[in-house]
Design a protein around this motif. Structure first.
Motif, PDB file in Angstrom:
ATOM      1  N   HIS A 152       0.843  -1.203   0.000  1.00 52.13           N
ATOM      2  CA  HIS A 152       0.000   0.000   0.000  1.00 52.13           C
ATOM      3  C   HIS A 152       0.874   1.247   0.000  1.00 52.13           C
ATOM      4  N   PHE A 153       1.774   1.321   0.971  1.00 47.82           N
ATOM      5  CA  PHE A 153       2.702   2.469   0.992  1.00 47.82           C
ATOM      6  C   PHE A 153       3.625   2.417  -0.212  1.00 47.82           C
ATOM      7  N   VAL A 154       3.992   1.212  -0.612  1.00 51.36           N
ATOM      8  CA  VAL A 154       4.791   0.982  -1.821  1.00 51.36           C
ATOM      9  C   VAL A 154       4.146  -0.170  -2.590  1.00 51.36           C
ATOM     10  N   PRO A 155       4.359  -0.234  -3.901  1.00 54.29           N
ATOM     11  CA  PRO A 155       3.716  -1.281  -4.707  1.00 54.29           C
ATOM     12  C   PRO A 155       4.490  -2.596  -4.687  1.00 54.29           C
ATOM     13  N   ASN A 156       4.767  -3.078  -3.491  1.00 56.94           N
ATOM     14  CA  ASN A 156       5.491  -4.346  -3.357  1.00 56.94           C
ATOM     15  C   ASN A 156       5.183  -4.904  -1.974  1.00 56.94           C
ATOM     16  N   LEU A 157       5.369  -6.196  -1.815  1.00 58.48           N
ATOM     17  CA  LEU A 157       4.993  -6.890  -0.586  1.00 58.48           C
ATOM     18  C   LEU A 157       6.139  -7.814  -0.194  1.00 58.48           C
ATOM     19  N   THR A 158       6.572  -7.704   1.059  1.00 58.03           N
ATOM     20  CA  THR A 158       7.703  -8.558   1.445  1.00 58.03           C
ATOM     21  C   THR A 158       7.324  -9.475   2.601  1.00 58.03           C
ATOM     22  N   PHE A 159       7.675  -9.083   3.808  1.00 61.01           N
ATOM     23  CA  PHE A 159       7.442  -9.934   4.979  1.00 61.01           C
ATOM     24  C   PHE A 159       7.098  -9.029   6.158  1.00 61.01           C
ATOM     25  N   GLY A 160       6.674  -9.639   7.240  1.00 60.42           N
ATOM     26  CA  GLY A 160       6.257  -8.861   8.404  1.00 60.42           C
ATOM     27  C   GLY A 160       6.809  -9.413   9.697  1.00 60.42           C
ATOM     28  N   LEU A 161       6.090  -9.125  10.777  1.00 62.11           N
ATOM     29  CA  LEU A 161       6.584  -9.418  12.119  1.00 62.11           C
ATOM     30  C   LEU A 161       6.984 -10.880  12.359  1.00 62.11           C
ATOM     31  N   PRO A 162       6.210 -11.864  11.891  1.00 63.73           N
ATOM     32  CA  PRO A 162       6.601 -13.260  12.175  1.00 63.73           C
ATOM     33  C   PRO A 162       7.976 -13.611  11.590  1.00 63.73           C
ATOM     34  N   VAL A 163       8.254 -13.115  10.395  1.00 63.66           N
ATOM     35  CA  VAL A 163       9.560 -13.401   9.782  1.00 63.66           C
ATOM     36  C   VAL A 163      10.672 -12.666  10.535  1.00 63.66           C
ATOM     37  N   VAL A 164      10.404 -11.421  10.904  1.00 63.01           N
ATOM     38  CA  VAL A 164      11.420 -10.646  11.628  1.00 63.01           C
ATOM     39  C   VAL A 164      11.712 -11.312  12.988  1.00 63.01           C
TER      40      VAL A 164
END
Ligand code: DX5
Ligand code: ZN
Length: 225
Positions: A41-53
């Motif tokens: 949403h903020f950028v046109p790409n999706l990576t990973f979130g809290l569980p991966v971190v």
């Protein structure tokens, strides 16, 4: 005596994300590991979130985790990454309704608070808020993807940020992110940056750790001038 005053933080965005643990193990000379969280949403790409971190934190307990949030709900999520044990949490000014409150929540959780700016966002409005932050991240490409060419037009903004930080009398890091590699790092040092994110330059190298050391040498020798 030589004091090391610059830091290289490789971004894993262009690493083999299926082997994130092993990829981080390939860069033992890095001062920090830069983790790009994107929400599409903020950028046109999706990576990973809290569980991966959280898994990275557990797998690399000694690494300095430099978290870069490129998400719209910055105020909602930033403190959680500090609580998860990241040493630095960057959220974007453009995505925050309450940057001071969020920075204080990050610091209360024991992490360094950092504020990120897109290329088109001026740094001057931060002048009166600088005391709330431990680092300013200046995007030197449009955020969202690795491998884009460095924007030379950002060099004056790096200089102006260095002037603001110097005038504040505070030890605030200035990080540049996007298009950093052997061909661009020295001009960023000259402009006043001291923390360098390098994604594709490091992970497309045959020997990523040798590239980290070579970038560190370039930055340090330039600083000595
Ligand atoms: C891009 C990310 C960067 C990216 C940098 O939006 O914030 O951290 O991984 O990649 P390079 O160094 O390839 O420009
Ligand atoms: Zn980044």
């Amino acid at each position: 005596m030589t004091t090391v005053s610059t830091r290289i933080h490789p971004s894993v965005l262009n690493a083999d994300l299926a082997r994130l643990d092993a990829e981080i193990a390939r860069i033992p000379s890095a001062a920090g590991v830069h983790l790009d969280v994107m929400d599409n949403h903020f950028v046109p790409n999706l990576t990973f979130g809290l569980p991966v971190v959280e898994c990275v934190r557990a797998a690399h307990p000694d690494a300095f985790l430099d978290l870069h949030l490129m998400i719209e709900q910055a105020d909602r999520w930033a403190p959680s990454y500090a609580e998860a044990g990241c040493q630095s949490v960057t959220f974007h000014l453009e995505a925050s309704q309450a940057p001071v409150r969020t920075a204080r929540a990050i610091r209360s959780a024991g992490a360094r608070a950092a504020i990120g700016l897109r290329p088109q966002t001026p740094v001057e409005p931060l002048r009166d808020l600088l005391a709330e932050f431990d680092m300013v991240l200046l995007m030197t490409v449009d955020p969202g993807f690795g491998g884009q060419p460095f924007l030379d037009a950002m060099l004056p903004k790096i200089r102006r940020t260095r002037e603001l930080v110097a005038a504040s009398g505070r030890q605030i890091w200035i990080q540049v992110d996007g298009g950093i590699g052997p061909a661009t790092i020295e001009r960023c040092v000259d402009a006043g940056a001291d923390v360098f994110v390098a994604g594709s330059a490091v992970f497309s190298a045959a020997d990523p750790d040798a590239m980290v050391r070579s970038l560190a040498d370039l930055a340090e020798s330039r600083c000595a001038h």
